[in-house]
Design a protein around this motif. Structure first.
Motif, PDB file in Angstrom:
ATOM      1  N   ASP A   2     -13.910  25.575  84.089  1.00 40.80           N
ATOM      2  CA  ASP A   2     -13.677  26.020  85.457  1.00 40.80           C
ATOM      3  C   ASP A   2     -14.764  25.442  86.375  1.00 40.80           C
ATOM      4  OD1 ASP A   2     -14.537  28.422  87.492  1.00 40.80           O
ATOM      5  OD2 ASP A   2     -12.358  28.181  87.318  1.00 40.80           O
ATOM      6  N   GLU A   3     -14.352  24.954  87.555  1.00 41.12           N
ATOM      7  CA  GLU A   3     -15.290  24.299  88.482  1.00 41.12           C
ATOM      8  C   GLU A   3     -16.420  25.230  88.918  1.00 41.12           C
ATOM      9  OE1 GLU A   3     -15.253  22.199  92.850  1.00 41.12           O
ATOM     10  OE2 GLU A   3     -13.394  22.215  91.688  1.00 41.12           O
ATOM     11  N   THR A   4     -16.116  26.490  89.152  1.00 42.61           N
ATOM     12  CA  THR A   4     -17.151  27.446  89.566  1.00 42.61           C
ATOM     13  C   THR A   4     -18.178  27.639  88.463  1.00 42.61           C
ATOM     14  OG1 THR A   4     -15.597  28.589  91.013  1.00 42.61           O
ATOM     15  CG2 THR A   4     -17.571  29.808  90.355  1.00 42.61           C
ATOM     16  N   ILE A   5     -17.714  27.771  87.237  1.00 42.58           N
ATOM     17  CA  ILE A   5     -18.625  27.937  86.104  1.00 42.58           C
ATOM     18  C   ILE A   5     -19.472  26.693  85.929  1.00 42.58           C
ATOM     19  CG2 ILE A   5     -18.755  28.204  83.590  1.00 42.58           C
ATOM     20  CD1 ILE A   5     -16.300  30.061  83.849  1.00 42.58           C
ATOM     21  N   ARG A   6     -18.844  25.514  86.052  1.00 43.49           N
ATOM     22  CA  ARG A   6     -19.586  24.243  85.926  1.00 43.49           C
ATOM     23  C   ARG A   6     -20.673  24.146  86.998  1.00 43.49           C
ATOM     24  NH1 ARG A   6     -19.583  19.797  82.525  1.00 43.49           N
ATOM     25  NH2 ARG A   6     -21.046  18.347  83.417  1.00 43.49           N
ATOM     26  N   THR A   7     -20.357  24.517  88.228  1.00 40.60           N
ATOM     27  CA  THR A   7     -21.334  24.459  89.320  1.00 40.60           C
ATOM     28  C   THR A   7     -22.489  25.411  89.045  1.00 40.60           C
ATOM     29  OG1 THR A   7     -19.654  23.803  90.920  1.00 40.60           O
ATOM     30  CG2 THR A   7     -21.673  24.781  91.807  1.00 40.60           C
ATOM     31  N   LEU A   8     -22.193  26.617  88.591  1.00 38.71           N
ATOM     32  CA  LEU A   8     -23.249  27.583  88.266  1.00 38.71           C
ATOM     33  C   LEU A   8     -24.129  27.072  87.124  1.00 38.71           C
ATOM     34  CD1 LEU A   8     -21.242  30.911  88.549  1.00 38.71           C
ATOM     35  CD2 LEU A   8     -23.039  30.088  90.110  1.00 38.71           C
TER      36      LEU A   8
END
Length: 152
Positions: A2-8
């Motif tokens: 997931d993009e949000t998880i990757r960014t975090l």
């Protein structure tokens, strides 16, 4: 992923590499310190050419000058990260650094690190770092770049 998880996850990895640099400084662990940079990384502490170093190996050698201090304590905060792409980021963080010489003299400076970071096969690394000083006490004598402020 997931993009949000990757960014975090990327944000945490970047913060970790910034903290690694500070820990390397305080332990005088030059492998840890230089390992925070890309192989061709650039460290720019001040306008004097001896305070500008390119290459992780050269940064290792240049930072041997920190042996003049018996202790130091680098405190990092206000980490702001802006991603330019999936593998490139810019970051500004604030630093307060205290130093003590073997004879007990101390010097403290406050400032900002302005970094460019890249994702490498080994993880996020600093490609370019510039230190900009906001203030210092009389004991801190290094000619560091001065931080600029907007004038009203």
């Amino acid at each position: 992923m997931d993009e949000t998880i990757r960014t975090l996850q990327d944000r945490q990895e970047i913060a970790d590499i910034l903290h690694q640099y500070c820990r390397g400084m305080d332990l005088l662990d030059l492998d840890l310190l230089a390992g925070a940079f890309t192989e061709d990384g650039f460290l720019d502490i001040g306008p004097d050419p001896r305070l500008q170093t390119r290459g992780a190996g050269n940064i290792y050698e240049a930072m041997k000058r920190m042996k003049r201090f018996s202790r130091s304590s680098h405190h990092l905060s206000n980490i702001q990260i802006a991603f330019e792409s999936a593998d490139r980021a810019r970051c500004t963080s604030y630093i307060m650094a205290w130093h003590e010489t073997p004879d007990g003299h101390t010097g403290t400076m406050m400032g900002q690190y302005h970094d460019k970071l890249v994702r490498t096969p080994a993880g996020w690394r600093i490609a370019e770092r510039q230190l900009r000083m906001s203030g210092n006490d009389a004991g801190f004598q290094t000619n560091v770049h001065k931080a600029e402020r907007n004038q009203l």
